[in-house]
Structure formats: C-alpha cells, structure tokens
Scaffold this motif. Structure first.
Motif, mmCIF file in Angstrom:
data_model
loop_
_atom_site.group_PDB
_atom_site.id
_atom_site.type_symbol
_atom_site.label_atom_id
_atom_site.label_comp_id
_atom_site.label_asym_id
_atom_site.label_seq_id
_atom_site.Cartn_x
_atom_site.Cartn_y
_atom_site.Cartn_z
ATOM 1 N N ALA A 78 0.801 -1.232 0.000
ATOM 2 C CA ALA A 78 0.000 0.000 0.000
ATOM 3 C C ALA A 78 0.828 1.274 0.000
ATOM 4 O O ALA A 78 0.260 2.364 -0.043
ATOM 5 N N LEU A 79 2.157 1.184 0.061
ATOM 6 C CA LEU A 79 2.984 2.393 0.142
ATOM 7 C C LEU A 79 2.796 3.309 -1.062
ATOM 8 O O LEU A 79 2.601 4.521 -0.907
ATOM 9 N N ILE A 80 2.884 2.757 -2.255
ATOM 10 C CA ILE A 80 2.764 3.589 -3.452
ATOM 11 C C ILE A 80 1.362 4.192 -3.531
ATOM 12 O O ILE A 80 1.192 5.380 -3.832
ATOM 13 N N LEU A 81 0.342 3.394 -3.232
ATOM 14 C CA LEU A 81 -1.025 3.896 -3.259
ATOM 15 C C LEU A 81 -1.215 4.997 -2.216
ATOM 16 O O LEU A 81 -1.870 6.010 -2.473
ATOM 17 N N GLY A 82 -0.638 4.825 -1.018
ATOM 18 C CA GLY A 82 -0.749 5.846 0.014
ATOM 19 C C GLY A 82 -0.161 7.171 -0.423
ATOM 20 O O GLY A 82 -0.726 8.241 -0.160
ATOM 21 N N GLY A 83 0.973 7.119 -1.102
ATOM 22 C CA GLY A 83 1.579 8.341 -1.617
ATOM 23 C C GLY A 83 0.728 9.002 -2.686
ATOM 24 O O GLY A 83 0.579 10.224 -2.717
ATOM 25 N N LYS A 84 0.141 8.191 -3.570
ATOM 26 C CA LYS A 84 -0.681 8.761 -4.635
ATOM 27 C C LYS A 84 -1.970 9.362 -4.086
ATOM 28 O O LYS A 84 -2.458 10.386 -4.588
ATOM 29 N N LEU A 85 -2.550 8.742 -3.061
ATOM 30 C CA LEU A 85 -3.733 9.326 -2.421
ATOM 31 C C LEU A 85 -3.407 10.683 -1.810
ATOM 32 O O LEU A 85 -4.189 11.636 -1.917
ATOM 33 N N ARG A 404 9.913 12.196 -14.722
ATOM 34 C CA ARG A 404 8.463 12.051 -14.562
ATOM 35 C C ARG A 404 8.085 10.841 -13.714
ATOM 36 O O ARG A 404 6.965 10.765 -13.198
ATOM 37 N N ASP A 405 8.998 9.886 -13.572
ATOM 38 C CA ASP A 405 8.725 8.673 -12.793
ATOM 39 C C ASP A 405 9.437 8.689 -11.448
ATOM 40 O O ASP A 405 9.542 7.655 -10.784
ATOM 41 N N GLY A 406 9.930 9.861 -11.037
ATOM 42 C CA GLY A 406 10.714 9.911 -9.807
ATOM 43 C C GLY A 406 9.949 9.471 -8.572
ATOM 44 O O GLY A 406 10.457 8.739 -7.737
ATOM 45 N N GLY A 407 8.676 9.934 -8.455
ATOM 46 C CA GLY A 407 7.885 9.542 -7.295
ATOM 47 C C GLY A 407 7.625 8.042 -7.264
ATOM 48 O O GLY A 407 7.701 7.408 -6.221
ATOM 49 N N VAL A 408 7.312 7.468 -8.425
ATOM 50 C CA VAL A 408 7.076 6.028 -8.505
ATOM 51 C C VAL A 408 8.354 5.260 -8.163
ATOM 52 O O VAL A 408 8.315 4.230 -7.478
ATOM 53 N N ALA A 409 9.501 5.774 -8.623
ATOM 54 C CA ALA A 409 10.767 5.109 -8.321
ATOM 55 C C ALA A 409 11.054 5.150 -6.827
ATOM 56 O O ALA A 409 11.559 4.178 -6.251
ATOM 57 N N GLY A 410 10.712 6.276 -6.184
ATOM 58 C CA GLY A 410 10.868 6.337 -4.730
ATOM 59 C C GLY A 410 9.975 5.329 -4.030
ATOM 60 O O GLY A 410 10.377 4.683 -3.062
ATOM 61 N N GLY A 411 8.747 5.176 -4.526
ATOM 62 C CA GLY A 411 7.860 4.158 -3.964
ATOM 63 C C GLY A 411 8.369 2.757 -4.209
ATOM 64 O O GLY A 411 8.199 1.871 -3.381
#
Length: 530
Positions: A78-85, A404-411
C-alpha cells in the motif's frame, strides 16, 4: 517514498514576522516526527517482544512470523497507493488518517488476547502506516525552501534512526517490567499528542497535476501475488517444500506477478511502470535494496530468539547487546552519503553488501555460550552495511529513473525494503526450522540424551525452532542439561545455515552492484528513506 522528489505547486511564503503556525516549516517537522517515531519504534521493539508473544499466546513459529510479516506485507503493497492518495487528495489528510489508524490498531493489538487477532491488527497497522509514511516527506517538501530542505530531511532521518535505536531498550524495559502488550500501548499517548499537534500546525498540500485514475487492479494483483509467495514460504516448515500446497501457491504467486507486469504495460496510469526496469542500474539497485532488508530483518528475528531463549538474556540485556547495530547504522548513513556524493552509488552499495556478508559469516561463530563481546563485531558490521546501502540506494534507483517517474521510483525503493524484510523473516526462519528438523535427533544423541527420549523429543521441533528447550519431567538433572544442550546446538545449526544464506546473497549483491550500478542522470537531492 513516492513524495520524495515530487515538487509541489509553487507557494508564496509570507514574511517571517507574519508567518502563521501552518506556514512554519519547523512546526511541520515536529508534527510529522510523532508519526515517524511510532513507526521507527515499532520496527525494532517487535523483535524484542516476539519471544514473549510466542510464549504468552502459545503461538507457533509460523504464527510468530506472521506477527512481523502481516505488517510488512500490508505496508509494502500500500505504500505507493498511500503516496498517490496524498498527492491527489491532500498529504495532511492522509498523514493524519494514517496516524490515527496506526494509534488505534496499536491499542487493539495490546488488547487482542489471541495470536490471530494480533496478526490481523498488525496487518491493519501496516495499512495505516502506508498512508502515513509516504506523506511525511511530501509535507516537508511543501513547506521547506529548497536550501533548507536537505537539513530537514537530515533531521527526519535522525528521528527515524533514534526511534529505531531506542526500540530495543524501550521494548526491553516495557516487556521486562510491564508486559509485551505495553510495547504497542505506548503508541496511544504518542499518537494522541501527535494528532493534536498535527491538527494545529500541518498545512494541506497536494499536487494540482495529480488527477488520474488509480490502478486498483494493479494494487490487488500485487497484494495477492505477495501473499501467495510469502505465505507458503512461512508454512513450508510444516507443509514441506515439495508439497503440492507449497509449490502450487508459489506458482500462483509467480503467475500473478506476471499478470501484474503485463497489466502495468497496458494501463494509462500504472502503479509501477515496467519501463523502469530496462535500466540495469535501477533494477540491480532495487534488488540490492530488497537484499539489504532481507538480511537485516531476517537476521534480527533469529538473533533475538537466540539471545533471549538460547542464551537466556533478559529483554533489556538483549536490547543493549543489539544496540551497536542501530547506532552504527546511524553513523554509516553520512559515511555512505559522502561516498555516494563523490563516487556514485556503486562503491557505497558494494562496500555495504560486503560488510553485511562479513557480518553474516561472523554469526557462524555463535555458540550456546558465546560472550557478548564476540557478537558485537558482527552487529557493528551489519549496522554499517545496512546504513551505507540505504544512504546510496536513492541514486541507484531514483537517480536512474526518468524525472516524470521519480515519485514512482521512490515508492519502488520503499516497497523493495518492505518486501525484502517480509521475505527475510519468512525464508530465513523456514531455513532455520528445516535445518533444526533434520539435525535435532542427532544433536540430542550427541549431547547424551538417551535414545528413546531423543526419539520422543525429536518430534517437538516447533519449540526448538524458537530456541526453547523442552522441559522433561522426572528425568535426572544431567539428562535435562543434555536436552538443553542438544536443543541449543540444533537451533544454532539452523542459525548458521541461515547466516550462510544471507552471506551468499550479500556476496551476490556486491558482485551485481559493482558490475552494473552506475551514477544516475537524474538529480536526486533527497535521500529516500524507509
């Protein structure tokens, strides 16, 4: 974490004299520190409490593993989803929801009274932690000017490290002088104060460009795949590695991962873009990040069982003995960051993996009567290695991803940490248990236990896998001592096998890192932390 390199919409900062409490970056840092402290503390106190949870709730080794793994798995998926929320609907909102949920589930764990309830509430605790943690750095990024953001992240990391380092001592004191439930109930006052402070001072922040569909199917597929892979690993001791259930679920997990990867190449807004893995440095960096926590959490799990159940140390003593591990990881972070800044991630990550390999092989020296001084070199090397890999992994992963994918890469990095930790406890304890099952009878005979008694006790390897020697009523003291000696030697045989596995993995990680990881092309000014 997903928020670590996402730049929020431009903000107009008021003059310092007119600054409100919601615009004060230092108050924001204080507020998020409460959540950080709870999560950091829980990461290390549970290892201290596990032997007591096992005895008090009559938990099997597999159930005890799920006390740790249910939390890690829920957090990981749920980490990536939590960040996107948080990006879309507001980081303050989801940080506070996570804080409240984490606090309430901590209280529920302390009041549960049964191992099944503890496992269920630990999973819920992980879900709420996944809402809270990705949004801490995003909140800091929204209020701190760029020139001071690095300092803020340094303090953020220090709070996390102090909480982790304090965990063994705080947990030991609570378990020894109160009970294991207090390890979780202590989160209630911390969370209550954190909620009040957060409501008063935290600003709302979100990305104006964050409107997109959520990859709900991807989240469900990834969660199902991880459970299908980890569950049979945990159960393999009782099911057997060659059983139909074990092989069937592992196959299902691999198929679900394949479906997840296929889906991510076809949806407009994937949870994890598969194109990232075309970069060898990013792929290897992700794998080494997973190995890092595989070794750390897996090793801590069985080392705590050894210290408390085999050696007989109290929880406080066990916490003090492992304190060098936490403290040296704090020292290693700036060292790894310095090496990373000068030479890129390859050197720091390779050295970190080699230090962890040395620590794993150093644990082969453990014996039923090892002194504390003989353990510290391995703990120090493990702490140094973990800290160095953590400090350099941001550039290996985030620095090699498109901007553009930096946040996803951090997740991705954060998810690799949690999945690695979950698999570490599952795989290593399975290896330990399997080895104990195959050697226990012979160890009893070698220690001098009569043959008929050794035959009887060899079937009770569940307790021995936790380091607990059976108590046999009505036998001479010499026979009971032989039983204890045989059980200790069998446990150490399993622990040594687990150490060999981690040592070999670390050597593989070092070779891959040295051969394939290169400095990233994306500027990464923020270390992604777990």
């Amino acid at each position: 974490m997903p928020d670590t390199i996402i730049t929020p919409s431009p903000r107009t900062h008021a003059a310092p004299a007119a600054q409100s409490r919601r615009d004060n970056p230092w108050l924001t840092l204080v507020a998020v520190a409460f959540g950080l402290f709870m999560v950091g503390l829980d990461a290390s106190v549970v290892a201290i409490a596990n032997p007591y949870i096992g005895r008090d709730l009559d938990a099997s080794l597999a159930e005890l593993q799920w006390v740790t793994n249910s939390y890690l798995l829920a957090l990981a998926v749920a980490l990536i989803l939590g960040g996107k929320l948080g990006d879309r609907f507001g980081r303050r909102t989801f940080f506070l929801v996570g804080l409240v949920g984490f606090t309430l589930t901590s209280v529920a764990i302390g009041l549960a009274g049964g191992i099944e309830a503890v496992i269920a509430f630990r999973a819920l605790q992980g879900l709420f932690g996944a809402l809270m943690m990705p949004n801490t750095l995003g909140l800091l990024r929204a209020v701190f000017p760029p020139k001071k953001f690095g300092m803020a992240v340094g303090i953020w990391a220090a709070v996390n490290s102090v909480a982790t380092a304090a965990g063994p001592i705080v947990g030991g004191l609570l378990v020894e002088h109160v009970n294991w439930e207090a390890v979780f109930l202590i989160n209630a006052p911390v969370g209550a104060v954190g909620l009040v402070v957060g409501l008063l001072v935290l600003p709302q922040s979100k990305d104006s460009t964050g409107h997109h569909r959520f990859d709900v199917v991807g989240v469900l597929l990834l969660a199902a795949a991880m459970v299908a892979i980890v569950y049979p690993v945990v159960q393999s001791e009782s099911w057997g590695w060659g059983s139909l259930r074990t092989l069937g679920l592992l196959t299902l997990g691999v198929v679900l991962l394949g479906l997840f990867a296929l889906l991510e190449t076809r949806v407009a807004h994937p949870l994890l873009p598969m194109r990232l893995f075309r970069n060898a440095s990013l792929s290897v960096g992700t794998a080494v990040t997973a190995i890092n926590f595989f070794v750390l959490l897996g090793s801590i799990f069985y080392v705590m069982l050894y210290l408390q159940n085999v050696r007989g140390y109290s929880p406080v003593e066990a916490g003090v003995l492992t304190l060098p591990l936490s403290l040296t990881s704090m020292v290693a972070s700036p060292l790894g960051a310095a090496l990373n800044g000068r030479f890129g991630p390859r050197l720091a990550m390779t050295v970190g993996m080699l230090l962890q390999a040395g620590a794993s092989f150093g644990l082969l020296a453990l014996s039923p009567d090892s002194g504390h001084l003989s353990m510290w070199p391995a703990f120090v090397a493990l702490g140094l290695g973990v800290g160095m890999v953590m400090a350099a992994s941001s550039e290996a992963i985030v620095g090699n991803a498109p901007i553009r994918d930096g946040g996803v890469a951090g997740g991705l990095q954060a998810t690799a940490l949690q999945v690695g930790g979950a698999l570490g406890t599952a795989v290593l304890i399975s290896v330990l248990g399997s080895r104990i099952g195959s050697t226990l009878h012979q160890e009893y005979l070698t220690a001098g236990v009569p043959g008929d008694l050794a035959d009887t006790l060899a079937g009770a390897d569940g307790a021995t896998a936790q380091g607990v020697a059976p108590i046999v009523a009505g036998v001479p003291a010499a026979v009971q001592r032989a039983v204890e000696q045989g059980a200790a030697e069998a446990f150490l045989s399993g622990a040594h096998t687990a150490a060999l596995v981690t040592g070999a993995l670390c050597l593989l990680g070092a070779a891959l890192t040295w051969g394939l990881v290169r400095r990233g092309t994306t500027v990464v000014d923020v270390p992604v932390a777990h």
